[in-house]
Scaffold this motif. Structure first.
Motif, PDB file in Angstrom:
ATOM      1  N   PHE A   7       0.834  -1.192   0.000  1.00  0.00           N
ATOM      2  CA  PHE A   7       0.000   0.000   0.000  1.00  0.00           C
ATOM      3  C   PHE A   7       0.869   1.242   0.000  1.00  0.00           C
ATOM      4  N   CYS A   8       0.424   2.237  -0.773  1.00  0.00           N
ATOM      5  CA  CYS A   8       0.992   3.576  -0.721  1.00  0.00           C
ATOM      6  C   CYS A   8       0.213   4.292   0.382  1.00  0.00           C
ATOM      7  N   THR A   9       0.914   4.835   1.369  1.00  0.00           N
ATOM      8  CA  THR A   9       0.224   5.471   2.484  1.00  0.00           C
ATOM      9  C   THR A   9       0.309   6.986   2.403  1.00  0.00           C
ATOM     10  N   PHE A  10      -0.658   7.629   3.006  1.00  0.00           N
ATOM     11  CA  PHE A  10      -0.701   9.086   3.093  1.00  0.00           C
ATOM     12  C   PHE A  10      -1.518   9.458   4.317  1.00  0.00           C
ATOM     13  N   TYR A  11      -1.453  10.734   4.664  1.00  0.00           N
ATOM     14  CA  TYR A  11      -2.128  11.210   5.867  1.00  0.00           C
ATOM     15  C   TYR A  11      -3.106  12.327   5.530  1.00  0.00           C
ATOM     16  N   LEU A  12      -4.224  12.303   6.260  1.00  0.00           N
ATOM     17  CA  LEU A  12      -5.217  13.368   6.240  1.00  0.00           C
ATOM     18  C   LEU A  12      -5.562  13.659   7.691  1.00  0.00           C
ATOM     19  N   ASP A  13      -5.361  14.878   8.121  1.00  0.00           N
ATOM     20  CA  ASP A  13      -5.669  15.266   9.498  1.00  0.00           C
ATOM     21  C   ASP A  13      -5.011  14.307  10.495  1.00  0.00           C
ATOM     22  N   MET A  28       3.332  13.086  -5.832  1.00  0.00           N
ATOM     23  CA  MET A  28       4.127  14.289  -6.078  1.00  0.00           C
ATOM     24  C   MET A  28       3.674  15.422  -5.171  1.00  0.00           C
ATOM     25  N   ARG A  29       4.516  16.439  -5.151  1.00  0.00           N
ATOM     26  CA  ARG A  29       4.191  17.650  -4.402  1.00  0.00           C
ATOM     27  C   ARG A  29       3.047  18.382  -5.087  1.00  0.00           C
ATOM     28  N   HIS A  30       2.704  19.512  -4.523  1.00  0.00           N
ATOM     29  CA  HIS A  30       1.592  20.331  -5.013  1.00  0.00           C
ATOM     30  C   HIS A  30       1.803  20.784  -6.459  1.00  0.00           C
ATOM     31  N   LEU A  31       0.753  20.706  -7.259  1.00  0.00           N
ATOM     32  CA  LEU A  31       0.728  21.279  -8.607  1.00  0.00           C
ATOM     33  C   LEU A  31      -0.395  22.307  -8.664  1.00  0.00           C
ATOM     34  N   GLU A  32      -0.206  23.319  -9.486  1.00  0.00           N
ATOM     35  CA  GLU A  32      -1.255  24.330  -9.662  1.00  0.00           C
ATOM     36  C   GLU A  32      -2.509  23.680 -10.222  1.00  0.00           C
ATOM     37  N   LEU A  33      -3.653  24.133  -9.734  1.00  0.00           N
ATOM     38  CA  LEU A  33      -4.940  23.622 -10.195  1.00  0.00           C
ATOM     39  C   LEU A  33      -5.708  24.728 -10.908  1.00  0.00           C
ATOM     40  N   THR A  34      -6.449  24.341 -11.922  1.00  0.00           N
ATOM     41  CA  THR A  34      -7.365  25.251 -12.595  1.00  0.00           C
ATOM     42  C   THR A  34      -8.759  24.940 -12.077  1.00  0.00           C
ATOM     43  N   GLY A  71      -2.311  28.146   4.116  1.00  0.00           N
ATOM     44  CA  GLY A  71      -0.867  28.132   3.972  1.00  0.00           C
ATOM     45  C   GLY A  71      -0.265  26.743   3.821  1.00  0.00           C
ATOM     46  N   ILE A  72      -1.051  25.698   3.998  1.00  0.00           N
ATOM     47  CA  ILE A  72      -0.570  24.325   3.830  1.00  0.00           C
ATOM     48  C   ILE A  72      -1.010  23.838   2.453  1.00  0.00           C
ATOM     49  N   LEU A  73      -0.044  23.530   1.606  1.00  0.00           N
ATOM     50  CA  LEU A  73      -0.363  23.057   0.261  1.00  0.00           C
ATOM     51  C   LEU A  73      -0.530  21.540   0.260  1.00  0.00           C
ATOM     52  N   ASP A  83     -12.083   5.601 -15.044  1.00  0.00           N
ATOM     53  CA  ASP A  83     -12.275   6.747 -15.937  1.00  0.00           C
ATOM     54  C   ASP A  83     -10.969   7.464 -16.265  1.00  0.00           C
ATOM     55  N   GLY A  84      -9.839   6.875 -15.924  1.00  0.00           N
ATOM     56  CA  GLY A  84      -8.547   7.510 -16.171  1.00  0.00           C
ATOM     57  C   GLY A  84      -7.895   7.932 -14.866  1.00  0.00           C
ATOM     58  N   ALA A  85      -6.842   8.709 -14.971  1.00  0.00           N
ATOM     59  CA  ALA A  85      -6.095   9.134 -13.784  1.00  0.00           C
ATOM     60  C   ALA A  85      -6.876  10.190 -12.995  1.00  0.00           C
ATOM     61  N   VAL A  86      -6.799  10.071 -11.671  1.00  0.00           N
ATOM     62  CA  VAL A  86      -7.421  11.016 -10.744  1.00  0.00           C
ATOM     63  C   VAL A  86      -6.401  11.299  -9.652  1.00  0.00           C
ATOM     64  N   SER A  87      -6.325  12.563  -9.226  1.00  0.00           N
ATOM     65  CA  SER A  87      -5.404  12.916  -8.148  1.00  0.00           C
ATOM     66  C   SER A  87      -6.186  13.110  -6.856  1.00  0.00           C
ATOM     67  N   PHE A  88      -5.729  12.436  -5.799  1.00  0.00           N
ATOM     68  CA  PHE A  88      -6.274  12.676  -4.467  1.00  0.00           C
ATOM     69  C   PHE A  88      -5.372  13.701  -3.801  1.00  0.00           C
ATOM     70  N   LEU A  89      -5.966  14.785  -3.319  1.00  0.00           N
ATOM     71  CA  LEU A  89      -5.206  15.794  -2.587  1.00  0.00           C
ATOM     72  C   LEU A  89      -5.134  15.361  -1.129  1.00  0.00           C
ATOM     73  N   VAL A  90      -3.903  15.212  -0.627  1.00  0.00           N
ATOM     74  CA  VAL A  90      -3.673  14.713   0.723  1.00  0.00           C
ATOM     75  C   VAL A  90      -2.755  15.677   1.470  1.00  0.00           C
ATOM     76  N   ASP A  91      -2.655  15.510   2.775  1.00  0.00           N
ATOM     77  CA  ASP A  91      -1.819  16.392   3.586  1.00  0.00           C
ATOM     78  C   ASP A  91      -0.347  16.028   3.497  1.00  0.00           C
ATOM     79  N   GLU A  92      -0.060  14.739   3.538  1.00  0.00           N
ATOM     80  CA  GLU A  92       1.318  14.283   3.601  1.00  0.00           C
ATOM     81  C   GLU A  92       1.412  12.892   2.990  1.00  0.00           C
ATOM     82  N   ILE A  93       2.511  12.631   2.291  1.00  0.00           N
ATOM     83  CA  ILE A  93       2.757  11.318   1.705  1.00  0.00           C
ATOM     84  C   ILE A  93       3.498  10.474   2.731  1.00  0.00           C
ATOM     85  N   GLY A  94       3.091   9.220   2.858  1.00  0.00           N
ATOM     86  CA  GLY A  94       3.768   8.304   3.771  1.00  0.00           C
ATOM     87  C   GLY A  94       4.701   7.377   3.011  1.00  0.00           C
TER      88      GLY A  94
END
Length: 152
Positions: A7-13, A28-34, A71-73, A83-94
């Motif tokens: 499993f790829c782990t990540f953290y939320l709250d 990956m780190r933060h990318l600009e969103l439209t 202030g936290i990206l 349906d293709g690639a989707v990005s989950f926005l998370v607080d931190e990558i584990g």
């Protein structure tokens, strides 16, 4: 012998979540969103990842967690969905963790609301409880609406 899973782990709250490694395209780190006008609240926008347009879903909103502090990206966990690639926005990558079937349990009774709908179960790790995310349900864009009252 119990079957091993990665499993790829990540953290939320400060809560640990995991996604099956074979479903992860990259992290990956933060990318600009439209921003997308009139998009459901769970959709934070679209990102351009080397020419591929990807929908970004805010998992904090999806799981009814408090908003990310100013202030936290967020970081991105890009997964492959039907349906293709989707990005989950998370607080931190584990880290990538390896677990076996024996450590898996059904979702705890303490999980309430939408978070319970998108958690397949948990793995008890040495220092954490890893909540296994159902990526198909987490990728659902449509918001559930309360049924309209029919006057008659």
């Amino acid at each position: 012998m119990a079957q091993q899973h990665q499993f790829c782990t990540f953290y939320l709250d400060k809560v640990m979540f995991g996604v099956e490694l074979q479903k992860v395209q990259e992290v990956m780190r933060h990318l600009e969103l439209t921003e997308i006008p009139l998009a459901p609240d769970v959709v934070s926008g679209l990102m351009n990842l080397r020419g591929q347009i990807i929908t970004a879903i805010d998992l904090r909103h999806r799981l009814e967690l408090p908003a990310r502090p100013d202030g936290i990206l967020p970081m991105n966990v890009v997964i492959r969905s039907a349906d293709g690639a989707v990005s989950f926005l998370v607080d931190e990558i584990g880290d990538v963790v390896e677990v076996d079937d024996e450590s898996f349990e059904t979702p705890p009774e303490t999980l309430q609301g939408r978070v319970r709908e998108v958690i397949l179960g948990v793995h008890k790790l040495e220092k954490h409880l890893m909540h296994v995310l159902d990526t198909d349900k987490a990728c659902e864009i449509a918001e559930r609406n309360e049924p309209a009252l029919v006057e008659g």
